[in-house]
Design an enzyme around this catalytic site. Sequence first.
Site, short mmCIF file in Angstrom:
data_model
loop_
_atom_site.label_atom_id
_atom_site.label_comp_id
_atom_site.label_asym_id
_atom_site.label_seq_id
_atom_site.Cartn_x
_atom_site.Cartn_y
_atom_site.Cartn_z
N PRO A 69 0.79 -1.17 0.03
CA PRO A 69 -0.12 0.00 0.13
C PRO A 69 0.85 1.49 -0.10
CG PRO A 69 0.27 -0.88 2.19
CD PRO A 69 0.88 -1.98 1.22
N GLY A 70 0.50 2.25 -0.80
CA GLY A 70 1.22 3.57 -0.76
C GLY A 70 0.31 4.69 -0.33
N CYS A 89 4.10 29.56 -15.46
CA CYS A 89 3.59 29.85 -16.77
C CYS A 89 3.01 28.76 -17.69
CB CYS A 89 4.53 30.92 -17.31
SG CYS A 89 4.79 32.12 -16.49
C1 LIG Z 1 2.73 2.54 -7.06
C2 LIG Z 1 2.87 1.14 -6.69
C3 LIG Z 1 2.14 0.54 -5.40
C4 LIG Z 1 1.27 1.48 -4.51
O1 LIG Z 1 0.19 2.01 -5.15
P1 LIG Z 1 -1.05 2.93 -4.09
O2 LIG Z 1 -2.07 2.84 -5.23
O3 LIG Z 1 -0.22 4.02 -3.98
O4 LIG Z 1 -1.04 1.98 -3.09
C5 LIG Z 1 2.22 -0.70 -5.22
N1 LIG Z 1 2.96 -1.66 -5.77
C6 LIG Z 1 3.73 -1.19 -7.20
C7 LIG Z 1 4.31 -2.15 -7.83
C8 LIG Z 1 3.50 -0.09 -7.44
O5 LIG Z 1 4.09 0.34 -8.68
#
Ligand SMILES: *Cc1c(COP(=O)(O)O)cnc(C)c1O
Length: 424
Positions: free
Chosen positions: A276-277, A343
């Site tokens: 998760p990110g 710009c």
């Molecule tokens: C970007 C990415 C994530 C995280 O995605 P989220 O939508 O931020 O949870 C996880 N795994 C991989 C391989 C990614 O490229």
Amino acid sequence: MDHFRLKNGVLHAEGVSLCEIADAVGTPVYIYSCATLRRHARVFREALSPCGDVHIAFAIKANPNLAVLKVLASEGYGADVVSGGEMERALRAGVAADGIVFSGVGKTGDEMARALDAGIGQFNLESEEEGVELAATASSKGMTANAALRVNPDVDAGTHGKISTGKAENKFGVSIHQAAAIYARLSALNGLNMHGVAVHIGSQLGSLDPLEAAFVRLGDLIAEIRAAGGTVTHADLGGGLGVPYRPGENPPSPAEYGAMVARITKDWNVQLMFEPGRVIAGNAGVLLTKVIRVKPGANHPFVIVDAAMNDLARPALYEAYHDFAAVQPDGACFTANIVGPVCETGDTFAMGRETDVVQAGDLAIFRTAGAYGATMASTYNSRDLVPEVLVDGDRYAVVADRIMASTVADAERVPEWLLDGDDA
Ligand SMILES: *Cc1c(COP(=O)(O)O)cnc(C)c1O
């Protein structure tokens, strides 16, 4: 839920007034809440409790700030990295090497070698060619690399095209139809311990259905690999869970996600991994900005703020919505266009937005800026690189300095032959 709330009429990050941070650090500036990061990390982990012993690797491309990584490492999170630079950051922040997953469609030979030397936990392979190269690199070092095969399940994630990654025409992973054969060939190579499969279909998903469809296909693939005599002990289900950017937006909750995952994977007999990110960092950050001036427009006034597309690229990149709010609202609203000073017409945060009335000199925030915010910042238009602040209760610290445009220019050189008089 986050910790950016009004107290006595002034927006605070936890116990710290945003006016105080603006006075001390200037604007624009990103502000992260430690309490929100911790809360999200715990809610997400708790949501996966029906799934047994899981490994959660924060996708650090969402927010690679060292202090943010440190907070998440202290919550037991590993890291999903997509470059050598991200791997170095994860290690520097104290993430255990064996908790690091190396993803990314273009790992270079140098990056593979560094990651092997560092002892990272798993490589997510995006092609057979990459697996062959990793096997050779590991063998030449007398090492064995743990690897998972990233599969492209050909599922439409139903999100913005630029953040969809799981359709057949996208560049990520190997076709699900060829995956079992590739897995078998890679499993036969010295230097490679093929132990799992991985999938990540996109970001900011507003529905669980495409995730469920992808996981079902991954489960079928695991069965197919095993039926052919292969071994699968790990399954990495990626990230992608959406967060609410607009008031009233209701993406699936971590608990609903965890229940779905538990249901689909109950007979898989693997260790599950997650990346998760956004769901961890998105609502843990805001971008604090100051109104430079307000000028009349054809339909609505233009609120010109000192943050711009170089500080927060998402609106320009993905037509993304970020909630805008005054730090000291007086209760009045108006309809305005909110723009930065760069710009480009694309340097527009919102058109015709119903929002708090603001005037020149007022402070305001863009919410939900903790993921894919500061990390995408640039110095376009020779603007300073935006700084970052971490708040924890009543204290705060600058966790990334403002890098002045003049410092960036200091790294540039005019060659001697262009200096005055030399061509005489
Ligand atoms: C970007 C990415 C994530 C995280 O995605 P989220 O939508 O931020 O949870 C996880 N795994 C991989 C391989 C990614 O490229």
